[in-house]
Design a protein around this motif. Structure first.
Motif, short mmCIF file in Angstrom:
data_model
loop_
_atom_site.label_atom_id
_atom_site.label_comp_id
_atom_site.label_asym_id
_atom_site.label_seq_id
_atom_site.Cartn_x
_atom_site.Cartn_y
_atom_site.Cartn_z
N THR A 168 38.46 41.10 40.01
CA THR A 168 37.35 40.63 39.18
C THR A 168 37.57 40.98 37.73
O THR A 168 37.32 40.18 36.84
N SER A 194 36.56 40.85 32.64
CA SER A 194 36.66 39.90 33.74
C SER A 194 37.82 38.93 33.56
O SER A 194 38.22 38.60 32.44
N TRP A 216 38.15 33.24 35.53
CA TRP A 216 37.38 32.44 36.48
C TRP A 216 36.12 33.13 37.01
O TRP A 216 35.42 32.60 37.85
N LEU A 217 35.85 34.34 36.50
CA LEU A 217 34.67 35.08 36.94
C LEU A 217 33.95 35.67 35.73
O LEU A 217 34.55 35.90 34.69
N SER A 218 32.65 35.92 35.89
CA SER A 218 31.90 36.67 34.90
C SER A 218 31.21 37.84 35.59
O SER A 218 30.94 37.80 36.79
N ARG A 234 29.66 36.40 39.09
CA ARG A 234 29.42 34.96 39.19
C ARG A 234 30.74 34.21 39.01
O ARG A 234 31.65 34.69 38.33
N SER A 235 30.80 33.03 39.57
CA SER A 235 31.99 32.19 39.46
C SER A 235 31.90 31.32 38.22
O SER A 235 30.91 30.63 38.00
N ARG A 236 32.94 31.36 37.38
CA ARG A 236 33.04 30.46 36.24
C ARG A 236 33.79 29.19 36.60
O ARG A 236 33.66 28.17 35.93
N GLN A 237 34.63 29.30 37.61
CA GLN A 237 35.40 28.15 38.07
C GLN A 237 35.15 27.95 39.56
O GLN A 237 34.80 28.89 40.28
#
Length: 508
Positions: free
Chosen positions: A308, A322, A325-327, A349-352
């Motif tokens: 992460t 991070s 692809w994640l926040s 959370r997922s960014r992608q």
């Protein structure tokens, strides 16, 4: 369109550079052509044995060329890989085999007694040995079959990874092909991988720390140097022999390496980066200075594609920022962000697309608790600094309620573990005569050390709040650990028999 998973790249690499080495195993080379051929053959044989897309195939195997062939075969044919810790036996093994309901279990014959005697219904699956039989895994891999079916999509399920159960039954994380790709890309970022690098691989493939390394040579011009298991005494010789440029650590590995006698050859290696998770702040610089390499600490969970955050700037004690692809946020009990420098729960959370899992296999209750509208609640305690660096502070659930106060195991263990006579320690909660719980602390002394409980408790009292100071102390010879070297606290005895009692000693 580029595959967002990983398995299609094996055929591409095998066709483009068949004789290029994917990995070595105990020094023996495995080319891309070798891996493609053997995994094709096993994939065809799986179909013959009745394995359809979505069926579970469990592997209870130590690292080997055969286990690699099986892993990639499962990926090709769309089955679901269930990695099983080879140390499991009894009820723990029975639970996993019953819960995942595999069609086939591949296992080293040495593990057959553990499987057959754990209480599971052996007629519910087909048990196949790794070697030595007419239809053993090594024979299936030598069949020279060609697998010609369409490969799975990126968001198809690839694995059920049973998380290390430090407080109870393990949960099966549903890992997609895309998630393992993200895990590998995260490892590439954290380890600062470059073309020509060699990754030393001691981790068992049944742990995400090992599994995430398998696609890396498909994605970059790097090579894996695999060995059967971790060996402290042989570690640096093995690293030198294979020319490793990256080493990975988990749990107590760094402490174990530091305990080895100093040598004039401590810096005689090609390692550019040591990367991983779980490095105590107090040994960080000590390790770097002794062995001559930077540490790059990371944080993550299998549920969020393994990695992460990662620390690329060297901020002491931090697990970094991070991956793209994640926040990450740190939230309070009401789900609101906490101020900088304040602890709270780490929420991801997922960014992608597809970077966070969709749930635990056959466990709706655990899924709904972890996956909420505001993201994946990790159950981990963390803190962000003004630069956005994350600091891991322990498990939220790994705490004890003492006289109205929540006591983090991380805080107590961090202090107790810094005592010069303590090699390792673990805190649990036990029933209190009055109130909620009392703290029991298990101590593993350093070799030859004899801990005086009275003086040790007094030492703690100078460094901990009164409610944090353990009431009970007990010495233990060795801790039982998970594959990632975490202490299995749910196995520690809550009985007070033989424990030293601080209040009783003080005549209270």
């Amino acid at each position: 369109m580029e595959d967002k998973g990983f398995i299609s790249f094996l055929a591409i690499r095998a066709n483009a550079s068949p004789d290029t080495i994917y990995a070595t195993f105990d020094g023996e080379p495995i080319t891309f052509a070798d891996l493609h051929r053997t995994s094709d053959s096993v994939a065809v044989e799986l179909r013959r044995l009745g394995v359809s897309k979505g069926d579970r195939v469990a592997l209870m195997l130590s690292n080997s060329q055969n286990s690699l062939a099986a892993l990639f075969a499962i990926a090709k044919c769309g089955a679901i890989w269930v990695p099983v810790n080879v140390q499991l036996r009894g009820d723990g093994l029975k639970y996993i085999l019953e819960h995942c309901n595999p069609r086939i279990v591949f296992a080293d014959r040495d593990f057959f007694p553990n499987i057959l005697e754990c209480g599971v219904d052996g007629s519910a699956f087909r048990l196949i040995a790794e070697t030595g039989e007419a239809e053993s895994l090594d024979r299936l891999a030598d069949g020279c079959h060609v697998f010609s079916e369409d490969l799975p999509a990126a968001d198809d399920l690839f694995a059920l990874n049973y998380t290390s159960g430090t407080t109870g039954r393990p949960k099966a994380v549903c890992v997609t092909h895309r998630m393992l790709r993200y895990a590998s890309e995260g490892a590439i970022l954290c380890s600062d991988a470059r073309d020509g690098d060699v990754f030393f691989v001691w981790e068992p493939l049944y742990h995400i720390g090992g599994a995430q390394l398998m696609p890396i040579p498909l994605l970059r011009e790097v090579r894996l140097a695999m060995v059967q298991r971790f060996s402290a005494s042989r570690f640096w010789d093995q690293v030198r022999e294979c020319g490793a440029t990256q080493i990975h650590y988990l749990g107590g590995v760094l402490q174990i390496l530091l305990k080895q006698s100093q040598s004039a050859r401590d810096r005689d290696h090609k390692v550019r980066v040591a990367w991983g998770g779980g490095c105590p702040r107090d040994i960080w610089r000590v390790f770097e200075e002794r062995f001559g390499m930077p540490l790059r600490e990371c944080y993550g969970m299998t549920e969020s594609s393994s990695i992460t955050t990662f620390n690329e700037t060297g901020v002491l004690g931090s697990v970094g920022r991070s991956v793209p692809w994640l926040s990450v946020e740190v939230l309070d009990e009401c789900g609101k962000p906490v101020p900088m420098g304040t602890s709270g729960e780490i929420v991801v959370r997922s960014r992608q697309e597809g970077a966070v899992f969709t749930g635990y296999f056959r466990n709706e209750e655990a899924t709904s608790k972890a996956l909420r509208s505001d993201g994946f609640h990790t159950g981990d305690l963390g803190m962000l600094d003004a630069d956005g660096n994350l600091y891991f502070l322990g498990r939220l659930t790994d705490s004890v309620r003492v006289r109205g106060e929540n006591v983090s195991a991380f805080e107590v263990e961090h202090v107790a573990g810094s005592h010069p006579l303590v090699e390792d320690c673990a805190m649990i909660g036990v029933n209190a005569e009055v109130g909620e719980q009392e703290i029991k602390l298990f101590l593993k002394p350093k070799a030859g050390a004899d801990i005086d409980f009275v003086s040790f408790s007094g030492w703690l009292a100078q460094r901990l709040a009164p409610f944090q100071n353990p009431r009970y102390l007990a010495v233990i010879e060795e801790f039982e650990r998970t594959p990632s070297q975490r202490i299995m606290k749910h196995r520690l005895p809550t009985s007070l028999e033989g424990s030293w009692d601080r209040l009783e000693s003080a005549g209270q």
